[in-house]
Enzyme design. Structure first.
Site, PDB file in Angstrom:
ATOM      1  N   GLU A 128     -40.216 -10.417 -45.742  1.00 54.71           N
ATOM      2  CA  GLU A 128     -40.577  -9.656 -44.532  1.00 54.71           C
ATOM      3  C   GLU A 128     -39.704 -10.066 -43.349  1.00 54.71           C
ATOM      4  O   GLU A 128     -40.188 -10.527 -42.308  1.00 54.71           O
ATOM      5  CB  GLU A 128     -42.067  -9.847 -44.214  1.00 54.71           C
ATOM      6  CG  GLU A 128     -42.967  -9.238 -45.275  1.00 54.71           C
ATOM      7  CD  GLU A 128     -44.444  -9.232 -44.902  1.00 54.71           C
ATOM      8  OE1 GLU A 128     -44.856 -10.057 -44.076  1.00 54.71           O
ATOM      9  OE2 GLU A 128     -45.187  -8.386 -45.429  1.00 54.71           O
ATOM     10  N   GLU A 143     -45.493  -6.481 -52.706  1.00 58.50           N
ATOM     11  CA  GLU A 143     -46.802  -6.892 -52.185  1.00 58.50           C
ATOM     12  C   GLU A 143     -47.642  -5.655 -51.921  1.00 58.50           C
ATOM     13  O   GLU A 143     -47.156  -4.694 -51.305  1.00 58.50           O
ATOM     14  CB  GLU A 143     -46.686  -7.665 -50.850  1.00 58.50           C
ATOM     15  CG  GLU A 143     -46.170  -9.062 -50.977  1.00 58.50           C
ATOM     16  CD  GLU A 143     -46.219  -9.834 -49.664  1.00 58.50           C
ATOM     17  OE1 GLU A 143     -47.140  -9.604 -48.850  1.00 58.50           O
ATOM     18  OE2 GLU A 143     -45.322 -10.664 -49.459  1.00 58.50           O
TER      19      GLU A 143
HETATM   20  C1  BG6 Z   1     -47.491 -10.515 -46.026  1.00 61.26           C
HETATM   21  C2  BG6 Z   1     -46.931 -11.854 -46.379  1.00 61.26           C
HETATM   22  O1  BG6 Z   1     -47.312 -10.377 -44.670  1.00 61.26           O
HETATM   23  O2  BG6 Z   1     -48.834 -10.250 -46.206  1.00 61.26           O
HETATM   24  C3  BG6 Z   1     -47.846 -12.743 -47.192  1.00 61.26           C
HETATM   25  O3  BG6 Z   1     -45.678 -11.745 -47.007  1.00 61.26           O
HETATM   26  C4  BG6 Z   1     -49.273 -12.529 -46.749  1.00 61.26           C
HETATM   27  O4  BG6 Z   1     -47.398 -14.063 -47.069  1.00 61.26           O
HETATM   28  C5  BG6 Z   1     -49.639 -11.086 -47.016  1.00 61.26           C
HETATM   29  O5  BG6 Z   1     -50.180 -13.404 -47.321  1.00 61.26           O
HETATM   30  C6  BG6 Z   1     -51.089 -10.747 -46.746  1.00 61.26           C
HETATM   31  O6  BG6 Z   1     -51.432 -11.129 -45.455  1.00 61.26           O
HETATM   32  P1  BG6 Z   1     -52.687 -12.031 -45.146  1.00 61.26           P
HETATM   33  O7  BG6 Z   1     -52.622 -12.287 -43.690  1.00 61.26           O
HETATM   34  O8  BG6 Z   1     -53.876 -11.241 -45.536  1.00 61.26           O
HETATM   35  O9  BG6 Z   1     -52.516 -13.260 -45.976  1.00 61.26           O
END
Ligand code: BG6
Length: 476
Positions: free
Chosen positions: A179, A374
């Site tokens: 990101e 993701e």
């Molecule tokens: C992304 C990141 O922003 O979202 C992860 O690459 C992160 O590291 C994921 O865990 C989910 O976000 P969160 O805040 O729910 O953990």
């Protein structure tokens, strides 16, 4: 029709949210170790509050995380049982170079990841490796102010060369910076850049200069990766999520379009090899002076990435109307609330169709293969006494999103390499530092303050995802 043969189904974690063992086997301190749980976290993440060492009165969840460092064999065995074709994970820079500037790497750190990759290989799981998942050695943060300094590029290149050489033949798929666009929104978490002592204008200047250094480092990493092994496939990684205009008022459309371009700036440079005109104009208009050194332009041009990867959790909304005040939280930064969409328990707007929309948008923009690295639902799971969770809400979220990926492949002809759902095993949340914000198919017995047995157990979604993979996305 449907998902192509060889589609890379899997899951994803990141070193600092998974491994723990923050001071074991010579590992150095990293910026991401210093993000506490609680109300000060946001200020630290956003680079507004300085926290360059552990302080009394705070709990730092990354110190032990879910102890993946010692339990990876058990976890990878579960991933194999799920049928994973790929496992996305990251290397902690500070396990390889604890301070970042040592002449020689730390063998114990190198060996650890070699063991992890061999464990994956045993089950036919292809590793997908993030070189920097928000991870910067604190020594370099203190000495150079992190990525604001050009010095970082050389240290990062050395780190890249070391791991790319060592893991040649074991790893083929690489992502350079997780990101990368987060540097503009969350500069300390994203890139170890503290801006709390700067005016807004100075902070903007620092962030864009730091972004330039990361973009140059990205191009170097691509170059090194291709030199070491032409089989290597290197991707950029973008925090995805389009801004929809709040209304069809052209003013809302323009606001949304301009907002999206701030994020696409990064992938534009990484995929096309040059700064887009709109960004050069912005620099000129706002008096931002990004220093390019001789050779930067050529390096960027000649070393573009092989594929585009991104995270997708939600869409966002843009409006020019200051009266529309209802906002909601999102992945790091918040957004105007979309009245058509439901939200997760953390206020993130759930928008499966947005998955197809962003796939179309990114493919139209770059014509490069896409990889969803993701996606998932952070939810408050309630386990029974055996650690079993009936997480139908997660199954529904994922099925709805995967259907849209299938449509993007079938109806829009988009080449998608794979899908790694986020936090396949429950890990520490990056945004909040909480453990109770869970994404996994595998429940981990641990609470927000680090209590629990760390025992792993399968949730209902475990068997569901297993069938999805077995049927190559036919059964959802
Ligand atoms: C992304 C990141 O922003 O979202 C992860 O690459 C992160 O590291 C994921 O865990 C989910 O976000 P969160 O805040 O729910 O953990």
């Amino acid at each position: 029709m449907g998902f192509p043969k060889g589609f890379l189904w899997g899951g994803a974690t990141a070193a600092n949210q998974y491994e723990g063992a923050y001071n074991v086997d010579g590992r150095g301190l990293s910026n991401v170790d210093l993000l506490p749980v609680g109300e000060d976290r946001r200020a630290v993440v956003f680079g507004e509050k300085k926290m360059f060492d552990f302080e009394d009165g705070y709990f730092y969840p990354a110190q032990n995380a879910i102890d993946g460092y010692h339990r990876y064999k058990e976890d990878i065995a579960l991933f194999a049982e799920l049928g994973f074709k790929t496992y996305r994970m990251s290397i902690a820079w500070t396990r390889i170079f604890p301070n970042g500037d040592e002449p020689e790497p730390n063998e114990k750190g190198l060996q650890y990841y070699e063991d992890v990759f061999n464990e994956c290989k045993k089950y036919g799981i292809e590793p997908l490796v993030t070189i920097s998942h928000f991870d910067t050695p604190m020594y370099l943060v203190e000495k150079y102010g992190s990525w604001r300094s050009r010095e970082m590029i050389g240290y990062f290149e050395k780190y890249c060369r070391t791991i790319l050489t060592r893991y040649k033949g074991l790893v083929k798929y690489w992502l350079v910076f997780n990101e990368i666009n987060m540097i503009l929104h969350a500069p300390f978490m994203g890139a170890g850049v503290y801006v709390g002592d700067l005016t807004e204008k100075e902070a903007t200047q620092v962030k864009y200069q730091a972004a330039h250094h990361e973009l140059v480092a990205n191009a170097s990493a691509v170059k090194i990766a291709h030199e070491i092994d032409p089989e290597n496939q290197v991707g950029c990684m973008l925090a995805g999520g389009k801004h929809y205009p709040y209304s069809c008022n052209p003013k809302d459309v323009l606001v949304s379009q301009l907002r999206d371009r701030e994020d696409y700036f990064f992938s534009d440079v990484q995929a096309r090899g040059e700064y887009p005109t709109f960004m050069l104009k912005k620099f000129e208009n706002e008096g931002i002076n990004v220093i390019f050194e001789e050779g930067d332009k050529e390096l960027l041009k000649e070393n573009t990435i092989d594929f585009i990867s991104f995270s997708y959790y939600m869409s966002r909304v843009g409006t020019a109307d200051p009266e529309i005040a209802e906002r909601t939280t999102g992945n790091v930064f918040d957004s105007v609330k979309n009245p058509y969409l439901p939200s997760s328990e953390w206020g993130w707007q759930i928008d499966p169709l947005g998955m197809r929309i962003i796939l179309i948008e990114l493919y139209d923009r770059y014509q490069k293969p896409l990889f969803i690295v993701e996606n998932g639902l952070g939810a408050m799971d309630i386990p029974d006494e055996n650690g079993y969770v009936e997480d139908d809400y997660r199954i529904e979220y994922m099925a709805d999103h995967i259907k849209e990926i299938r449509d993007a492949i079938d109806l829009d002809g988009i080449p998608v390499l794979g899908y790694t759902m986020w936090g396949c095993i429950d890990i520490v949340s990056a945004g909040t530092g909480e453990m109770k914000k869970r994404y996994g198919f595998i429940y981990v017995d641990r609470d927000n303050l680090g209590n629990g047995t760390l025992k792993r157990s399968k949730k209902k979604s475990f068997d569901w995802y297993k069938k999805v993979i077995e049927s190559n996305g036919e059964i959802l």
